[in-house]
Scaffold this active site. Structure first.
Site, PDB file in Angstrom:
ATOM      1  N   LYS A   1       0.815  -1.210   0.000  1.00 27.16           N
ATOM      2  CA  LYS A   1       0.000   0.000   0.000  1.00 27.16           C
ATOM      3  C   LYS A   1       0.855   1.269   0.000  1.00 27.16           C
ATOM      4  O   LYS A   1       0.395   2.322  -0.417  1.00 27.16           O
ATOM      5  CB  LYS A   1      -0.976  -0.032   1.168  1.00 27.16           C
ATOM      6  CG  LYS A   1      -2.027  -1.117   0.995  1.00 27.16           C
ATOM      7  CD  LYS A   1      -3.150  -1.016   2.006  1.00 27.16           C
ATOM      8  CE  LYS A   1      -4.323  -1.909   1.650  1.00 27.16           C
ATOM      9  NZ  LYS A   1      -4.039  -3.344   1.712  1.00 27.16           N
TER      10      LYS A   1
HETATM   11  C1  LIG Z   1      -4.617  -4.373   1.003  1.00 28.37           C
HETATM   12  C2  LIG Z   1      -3.903  -5.661   0.865  1.00 28.37           C
HETATM   13  C3  LIG Z   1      -4.277  -6.618  -0.095  1.00 28.37           C
HETATM   14  C4  LIG Z   1      -5.478  -6.460  -0.987  1.00 28.37           C
HETATM   15  O1  LIG Z   1      -5.302  -5.450  -1.930  1.00 28.37           O
HETATM   16  P1  LIG Z   1      -6.539  -4.945  -2.820  1.00 28.37           P
HETATM   17  O2  LIG Z   1      -5.981  -3.816  -3.587  1.00 28.37           O
HETATM   18  O3  LIG Z   1      -7.598  -4.546  -1.854  1.00 28.37           O
HETATM   19  O4  LIG Z   1      -6.942  -6.081  -3.664  1.00 28.37           O
HETATM   20  C5  LIG Z   1      -3.511  -7.762  -0.207  1.00 28.37           C
HETATM   21  N1  LIG Z   1      -2.450  -7.977   0.599  1.00 28.37           N
HETATM   22  C6  LIG Z   1      -2.072  -7.096   1.541  1.00 28.37           C
HETATM   23  C7  LIG Z   1      -0.901  -7.418   2.412  1.00 28.37           C
HETATM   24  C8  LIG Z   1      -2.767  -5.896   1.710  1.00 28.37           C
HETATM   25  O5  LIG Z   1      -2.379  -5.025   2.651  1.00 28.37           O
END
Ligand SMILES: *Cc1c(COP(=O)(O)O)cnc(C)c1O
Length: 531
Positions: free
Chosen positions: A124
């Site tokens: 993120k």
């Molecule tokens: C947020 C997150 C996801 C999912 O990502 P999306 O964009 O919502 O599909 C997967 N793995 C981790 C570690 C995350 O923090």
């Protein structure tokens, strides 16, 4: 895939619309600051640019590549080249890895794209470091020559089960004209994630520990966004994965990893097709892969990897998008708690964007012109999402739409026990330690390899294993010599336990939270005015 969109790169006049038809011709700035359209839809660019010269980006550094990609979505009249470059450079200079998102070979034809080298150790950061600098840039510009109360002060309110909160906080800490308030369910996020958030003591960062669940936190945030009183006193901003700028930032690493593979592997050339495997929750990350595909990146398949919360996998199997399988509106809906909590969702917010593209393609193939097809897509999306709201599902969607979608997407569901097994097996084979979300992706990758053994696979690693100590330890506790503290936990995260923490405990009452948010934003505004 139907290539419906014009074959030029609109750098001068990129504008945005809502998937539900209520907005058209919006600026990038509006889209970033608003997050969600007023009609409840999500923002999309009028056109997906198809750059003719993308292959020439092969040897660019991550920031230079990011500039090429983002430039196609942000008009230069809105953000001039030098400013955009500077926002990008600052955003990726905080990453620990020299090449930002390194590509690691796991086995023949399987590569892992490590996206966790940013400040909060999850993928993120790739989007939220950028979003933080973008917010600051847009607000500084809006506020030029303004003092005190006349300044546009953005109050970002978000709910988190762990990763979003820490990434948002690291993206927004210390930013002028922004307050960030993050609600987490007290005692229900991992100790490391909690420490990452609460030890961030910048004045504009506020953590609220709610006596309740993650869903309670989300409900409170939703209540605030739709509350007239709150909207009168505060300018609320959202940083959740529906913000288009987050999708935009994530398109970059699909291109980057593709080129990294071409640079590394003598048998793989620019122009050859790859498969990407993406562990998915809200469909944000994999949606970025879909944009890359529509832009012309040679993708054989995008594999959607879900945990036991598998609404997306069921959709690709059946054409029905339903909270509960089989029939709508029956049993109480519940999101399962799995070993990959960042993917524990009942419905995937960003999925609406793919449905818009598929509906638009369908109308174009039926002979509609661009204007009529967009109107038809908005009408279809609106109908589906009204049905989702009132009956808990929609579909089956028309056959041509499924066929078009399946040309790009495949999907797989991975259980908790398979997640553990995958962490364990890879450790035994190579000593590489996966976090549980990445393990969902790797399990799906192995199955995809069975279907397409000769295709190069890039599997996205979305978090550092240190963030999920319980599951990683559970998977590896019987392995001789395994030692979490020494093998997995980086010094920086060890040090968090020594740091001062700041957190406010709140009860599960949205009105109480509202008053606290108002007070915090007011204090930040005053403190900034006196600077
Ligand atoms: C947020 C997150 C996801 C999912 O990502 P999306 O964009 O919502 O599909 C997967 N793995 C981790 C570690 C995350 O923090």
């Amino acid at each position: 895939m139907a290539t419906s969109l014009t074959n030029s790169a609109p750098t001068e006049s990129q504008k945005f619309l809502s998937t539900r038809g209520g907005d058209y011709g919006l600026s990038f700035e509006t889209v970033v600051l608003k997050g969600l359209a007023a009609d409840g839809g999500l923002f999309l660019p009028h056109e997906v640019p198809i750059p003719n010269d993308w292959a020439s980006w092969k040897d660019l550094s991550y920031p230079d590549l990011a500039f090429q990609v983002m430039r196609l979505y942000i008009s230069s009249s809105e953000i001039p080249d030098n400013d955009l470059k500077s926002i990008i450079d600052r955003s990726y200079s905080t990453f620990r890895a020299e090449d930002v998102t390194p590509l690691v070979k796991l086995q023949d034809n399987v590569h892992l794209l490590e996206l966790f080298h940013g400040p909060s150790y999850s993928f993120k950061d790739c989007a939220l470091q950028f979003l933080g600098n973008l917010f600051e840039y847009l607000l500084t510009r809006k506020n030029q020559g303004k003092e005190g109360r006349d300044r546009h002060h953005l109050t970002v309110v978000g709910a988190t089960s762990g990763d979003t909160g820490s990434a948002a906080i690291y993206g927004l800490r210390g930013k002028k004209d922004v307050s960030v308030v993050i609600l987490h369910p007290k005692g229900r996020v991992s100790p490391i994630q909690e420490a990452q958030m609460t030890t961030c003591t910048d004045r504009n960062v506020h953590n609220l520990a709610l006596d309740g669940t993650f869903d309670d936190c989300q409900d409170i945030v939703k209540a605030l966004f739709s509350d007239a009183d709150t909207n009168e006193t505060l300018q609320l901003g959202a940083v959740n994965s529906i913000n288009f700028s987050r999708i935009l930032a994530q398109i970059v690493f699909y291109f980057y990893s593709y080129f990294a593979l071409a640079r590394k592997s003598s048998s793989f050339n620019v122009g050859d097709k790859v498969r990407f495997v993406t562990p998915t929750g809200n469909f944000g990350n994999i949606l970025a892969g879909y944009f890359a595909t529509r832009m012309g990146l040679p993708v054989e398949k995008l594999v959607v990897a879900t945990n036991e919360n598998d609404i997306l996998h069921r959709f690709w199997e059946t054409g029905r998008y339903e909270k509960e399988p089989v029939q709508h509106g029956g049993k109480a809906e519940a999101c399962k708690e799995t070993y990959s909590p960042a993917m524990d969702i009942l419905v995937s917010s960003n999925f609406e964007r793919v449905m818009w593209f598929l509906a638009n393609d369908s109308a174009l193939s039926a002979g509609a012109d661009e204007k009529a097809s967009k109107a038809q897509a908005a009408k279809d999306v609106l109908g589906w999402y009204q049905s989702l709201k009132s009956t808990g599902g929609f579909g089956p969607v028309p056959k041509d739409i499924m066929e078009n979608g399946r040309r790009t997407f495949e999907s797989d569901r991975v259980s908790d026990s398979e997640t553990l097994e995958t962490i364990k097996t890879l450790y035994q084979q190579s000593k590489y330690i996966l976090d549980p979300h990445t393990a969902v992706g790797i399990a799906a990758t192995q199955r995809s390899m069975a279907r397409a053994p000769r295709t190069q696979h890039i599997s996205l690693s979305t978090a550092h294993p240190a963030k999920f100590s319980e599951v990683v330890t559970l998977a590896l506790k019987d392995e001789a010599g395994f030692d979490f503290e020494n093998q997995v936990l980086p010094q920086e995260l060890k040090d968090l336990s020594e740091k001062e923490a700041r957190v406010t405990e709140v009860t599960n009452s949205w009105k109480e939270v509202r008053e606290i948010v108002k007070r915090l934003a007011e204090e930040d505004l005053k403190a900034e005015a006196s600077n």
